[in-house]
Motif scaffolding. Structure first.
Motif, PDB file in Angstrom:
ATOM      1  N   ASP A  97      13.817   7.830   0.063  1.00 51.56           N
ATOM      2  CA  ASP A  97      13.362   6.454   0.305  1.00 51.56           C
ATOM      3  C   ASP A  97      12.237   5.963  -0.608  1.00 51.56           C
ATOM      4  O   ASP A  97      12.053   4.770  -0.779  1.00 51.56           O
ATOM      5  CB  ASP A  97      12.857   6.334   1.755  1.00 51.56           C
ATOM      6  N   ASP A  98      11.467   6.907  -1.145  1.00 50.15           N
ATOM      7  CA  ASP A  98      10.250   6.509  -1.850  1.00 50.15           C
ATOM      8  C   ASP A  98      10.536   6.380  -3.361  1.00 50.15           C
ATOM      9  O   ASP A  98      10.228   7.283  -4.145  1.00 50.15           O
ATOM     10  CB  ASP A  98       9.169   7.558  -1.575  1.00 50.15           C
ATOM     11  N   LEU A 101      17.681   0.097  -5.926  1.00 55.01           N
ATOM     12  CA  LEU A 101      16.376  -0.123  -6.578  1.00 55.01           C
ATOM     13  C   LEU A 101      15.491  -1.035  -5.724  1.00 55.01           C
ATOM     14  O   LEU A 101      15.982  -2.033  -5.178  1.00 55.01           O
ATOM     15  CB  LEU A 101      16.575  -0.775  -7.944  1.00 55.01           C
ATOM     16  N   PRO A 102      14.188  -0.741  -5.638  1.00 55.32           N
ATOM     17  CA  PRO A 102      13.295  -1.665  -4.930  1.00 55.32           C
ATOM     18  C   PRO A 102      13.223  -3.003  -5.666  1.00 55.32           C
ATOM     19  O   PRO A 102      13.516  -3.071  -6.872  1.00 55.32           O
ATOM     20  CB  PRO A 102      11.937  -0.972  -4.962  1.00 55.32           C
ATOM     21  N   MET A 125       8.532   1.390 -11.232  1.00 55.48           N
ATOM     22  CA  MET A 125       8.440   1.492 -12.693  1.00 55.48           C
ATOM     23  C   MET A 125       9.204   2.737 -13.116  1.00 55.48           C
ATOM     24  O   MET A 125       8.909   3.841 -12.635  1.00 55.48           O
ATOM     25  CB  MET A 125       6.977   1.622 -13.118  1.00 55.48           C
ATOM     26  N   TRP A 126      10.164   2.553 -14.000  1.00 54.56           N
ATOM     27  CA  TRP A 126      10.971   3.672 -14.490  1.00 54.56           C
ATOM     28  C   TRP A 126      10.801   3.756 -15.996  1.00 54.56           C
ATOM     29  O   TRP A 126      11.107   2.789 -16.704  1.00 54.56           O
ATOM     30  CB  TRP A 126      12.454   3.464 -14.193  1.00 54.56           C
ATOM     31  N   TYR A 127      10.399   4.914 -16.471  1.00 52.46           N
ATOM     32  CA  TYR A 127      10.194   5.097 -17.905  1.00 52.46           C
ATOM     33  C   TYR A 127      11.227   6.108 -18.404  1.00 52.46           C
ATOM     34  O   TYR A 127      11.195   7.284 -18.041  1.00 52.46           O
ATOM     35  CB  TYR A 127       8.766   5.614 -18.139  1.00 52.46           C
ATOM     36  N   THR A 166      11.821  -4.051  -9.645  1.00 59.00           N
ATOM     37  CA  THR A 166      11.760  -2.829 -10.463  1.00 59.00           C
ATOM     38  C   THR A 166      11.821  -3.215 -11.947  1.00 59.00           C
ATOM     39  O   THR A 166      12.485  -4.174 -12.324  1.00 59.00           O
ATOM     40  CB  THR A 166      12.951  -1.900 -10.122  1.00 59.00           C
ATOM     41  N   LYS A 167      11.085  -2.428 -12.753  1.00 55.19           N
ATOM     42  CA  LYS A 167      11.130  -2.634 -14.215  1.00 55.19           C
ATOM     43  C   LYS A 167      11.473  -1.305 -14.884  1.00 55.19           C
ATOM     44  O   LYS A 167      10.988  -0.242 -14.467  1.00 55.19           O
ATOM     45  CB  LYS A 167       9.753  -3.080 -14.737  1.00 55.19           C
ATOM     46  N   PHE A 168      12.288  -1.382 -15.916  1.00 54.66           N
ATOM     47  CA  PHE A 168      12.611  -0.214 -16.727  1.00 54.66           C
ATOM     48  C   PHE A 168      11.890  -0.326 -18.079  1.00 54.66           C
ATOM     49  O   PHE A 168      11.777  -1.426 -18.637  1.00 54.66           O
ATOM     50  CB  PHE A 168      14.121  -0.143 -17.014  1.00 54.66           C
TER      51      PHE A 168
END
Ligand code: CP
Length: 531
Positions: free
Chosen positions: A244-245, A285-286, A249-251, A289-291
């Motif tokens: 769930d958590d 995705l929450p 931000m995904w890098y 969200t940014k990639f």
């Protein structure tokens, strides 16, 4: 006196700039970015070096598009002299040393070098070397070196632009960050820089998403934990999204499978799949969200698929553009054009020199030598006894290490012996006996503490323990010819032929970090004769 703490500084690893300095830097990047977008020439001019004789030299010994071109454009913004070394036709290919090449170029009125290389720690070495060259040739200023990516080690300017982009999406708040690092965490220098880089934020949560073959190296993982980050590990994006958590931000980083052996290549489909985002994941995705991605993406197997380019997830294009703003500001700071108003709040103490690594222990000089020093051999009348070697380790490991101690301390050619005993607690320990007369210098004692920490050294005179010392791991080990970093990519590894003397700093876990490439070693691994 010029009180600009940035002027002339090198950036070899992200930690070369303190958190406070980086926070100041990001404010300046915001200021300049706004001025450029608003076309505010007056503010832009405050940042501009505006000196056609100020030399900025790009030396890219490995391929690059973004770093090289954003630096070139940044340098042109400054109306400075911008040069590039054409590496394919340079004398580096005739076996010339890096130090000679860069020293000579700095003599041609060049002040900032931007260097990309597969040799790790190169900029740190050049920075050290240039001090004497500058003095010898009475150059007006010591050149600064910016690491534009060195092997698997670090990419500090990429870290600066990543941090700036995260901050923009974090309302410029340093309070906390929750970021997922996805991809080839093993080879990716941009994620390695994050182990120290993310200390910028007061509270850090990092989710590492990579199959074991591409997992974050242990030393960076430990560094993150020691820096107080909350760290979780997942083997694939799928596994990550089944809890769930999930970070907003995904890098992503590119899988560098070309650097891996045939055995790994056979698994490439599975490896790529575990770190590639798929349409079916979108719903998990929450919101907001940014990639991000340092780029390049692989044209056939992008881990961020191109159908996402035109969605709000796209943070990577702005991130790449931010690279130019960050590099403009960095050049401005190092040139001393801006930065005079920054006043550091804390003066860094240097705890290294004042730590004692050999401590005298009181002895009863009346007492005859302890029977411990005569087990299996005659008691020593005069000589040295090194005791408690590798206490608690296996007899074979203790034996191996006693061999190393003997070599390092040059005791191989003397008479005497080695012994392994077992205490009442069941723990083995090693003892080295050397009868004779020994005059140990401070340097000998440092070698002893470096190769045999947590031991006791007994000086035996006329059948009595004349003096006893307890050894502790020195905070820094250097200036011994038989030291060597065991990373072949490191500038100080003998294979690179540059003649760089190895140097190590003790980290909080009692391991020794190479001063150049940051590779961690146990105290046993830093000696050439161990290999
Ligand atoms: N991100 C990055 O370093 O890109 P280049 O290799 O193109 O410089």
């Amino acid at each position: 006196m010029d009180s600009n703490v940035f002027k002339g500084r090198s950036l070899t690893v992200i930690e070369d700039f303190s958190i406070e300095e980086r926070r100041y830097f990001f404010n300046k990047v915001s200021e300049l970015k706004k001025a450029i977008i608003d076309n505010n020439e007056a503010v832009m001019d405050l940042f501009r070096i505006n000196d056609p004789d100020f030399g900025i030299y790009e030396v890219f010994l490995e391929d690059s598009t973004r770093t090289k071109e954003s630096f070139r454009n940044a340098a042109k913004f400054h109306h400075a002299k911008v040069s590039e070394l054409l590496c394919s036709s340079s004398s580096i290919n005739k076996g010339e040393s890096y130090a000679d090449t860069f020293n000579m170029l700095s003599g041609y009125s060049n002040t900032i070098f931007i260097v990309r290389s597969k040799v790790e720690g190169l900029c740190k070495w050049l920075d050290d070397e240039s001090v004497l060259y500058t003095k010898r040739n009475s150059l007006p200023i010591k050149p600064a070196f910016i690491n534009a990516g060195d092997g698997k080690h670090e990419h500090p300017t990429q870290e600066l632009l990543d941090e700036f982009t995260f901050l923009e999406d974090n309302e410029m708040s340093f309070d906390s960050i929750h970021v997922a690092l996805v991809g080839d965490l093993y080879h990716g220098r941009t994620v390695h820089s994050k182990a120290d880089g993310l200390k910028l934020f007061n509270k850090v949560k990092v989710d590492l998403i990579a199959p074991v073959e591409l997992a974050m190296p242990e030393n960076y993982l430990e560094k993150m934990k020691n820096n107080g980050f909350e760290v979780r590990e997942f083997g694939s994006i799928e596994e990550y999204l089944n809890q769930d958590d999930v970070a907003k931000m995904w890098y992503f980083t590119r899988p560098q499978l070309e650097r891996m052996g045939e055995r790994i290549l056979q698994k490439q489909d599975y490896l790529r799949k575990s770190i590639t985002f798929r349409k079916e994941f979108m719903d998990k995705l929450p919101e907001n969200t940014k990639f991000y991605h340092p780029l390049p993406r692989h044209k056939e197997h992008p881990t961020i698929p191109t159908f996402l380019d035109n969605t709000p997830l796209n943070g990577w294009e702005r991130q790449a553009i931010n690279g130019m703003y960050c590099r403009m500001v960095l050049l401005s700071l190092i040139a001393g054009k801006i930065g005079s108003d920054f006043k550091p709040s804390v003066v860094k103490a240097n705890p290294i020199e004042d730590e004692e690594y050999i401590v005298s222990v009181p002895v009863n000089k009346e007492k005859k030598t302890d029977k411990t020093y005569s087990e299996g051999v005659h008691p020593i009348e005069n000589g040295i006894v090194i005791d408690h070697i590798c206490k608690g380790e296996s007899p074979s490991e203790i034996r191996n290490h006693m061999r190393l101690i003997s070599t390092v301390l040059n005791l191989d050619e003397s008479k005497g012996g080695e012994w392994i005993s077992c205490g009442s607690d069941g723990n083995y320990k090693g003892i080295i006996f050397r009868p004779g007369h020994y005059e140990l210098t401070r340097k000998d004692l440092k070698r002893l503490a470096s190769v045999a920490p947590h031991c006791t050294l007994n000086i035996i005179k006329d059948g009595h323990v004349e003096a006893k010392y307890r050894t502790h791991m020195p905070p820094r080990i250097y200036n011994f010819e038989d030291l060597s970093c065991n990373n072949e990519a490191c500038i100080s590894h003998p294979i690179n032929g540059e003649g760089v003397p190895a140097m190590f700093y003790r980290n909080p876990e009692g391991l020794f970090e190479c001063a150049y490439c940051g590779k961690t070693h146990s105290f046993k691994e830093i000696w050439k004769s161990r290999r």
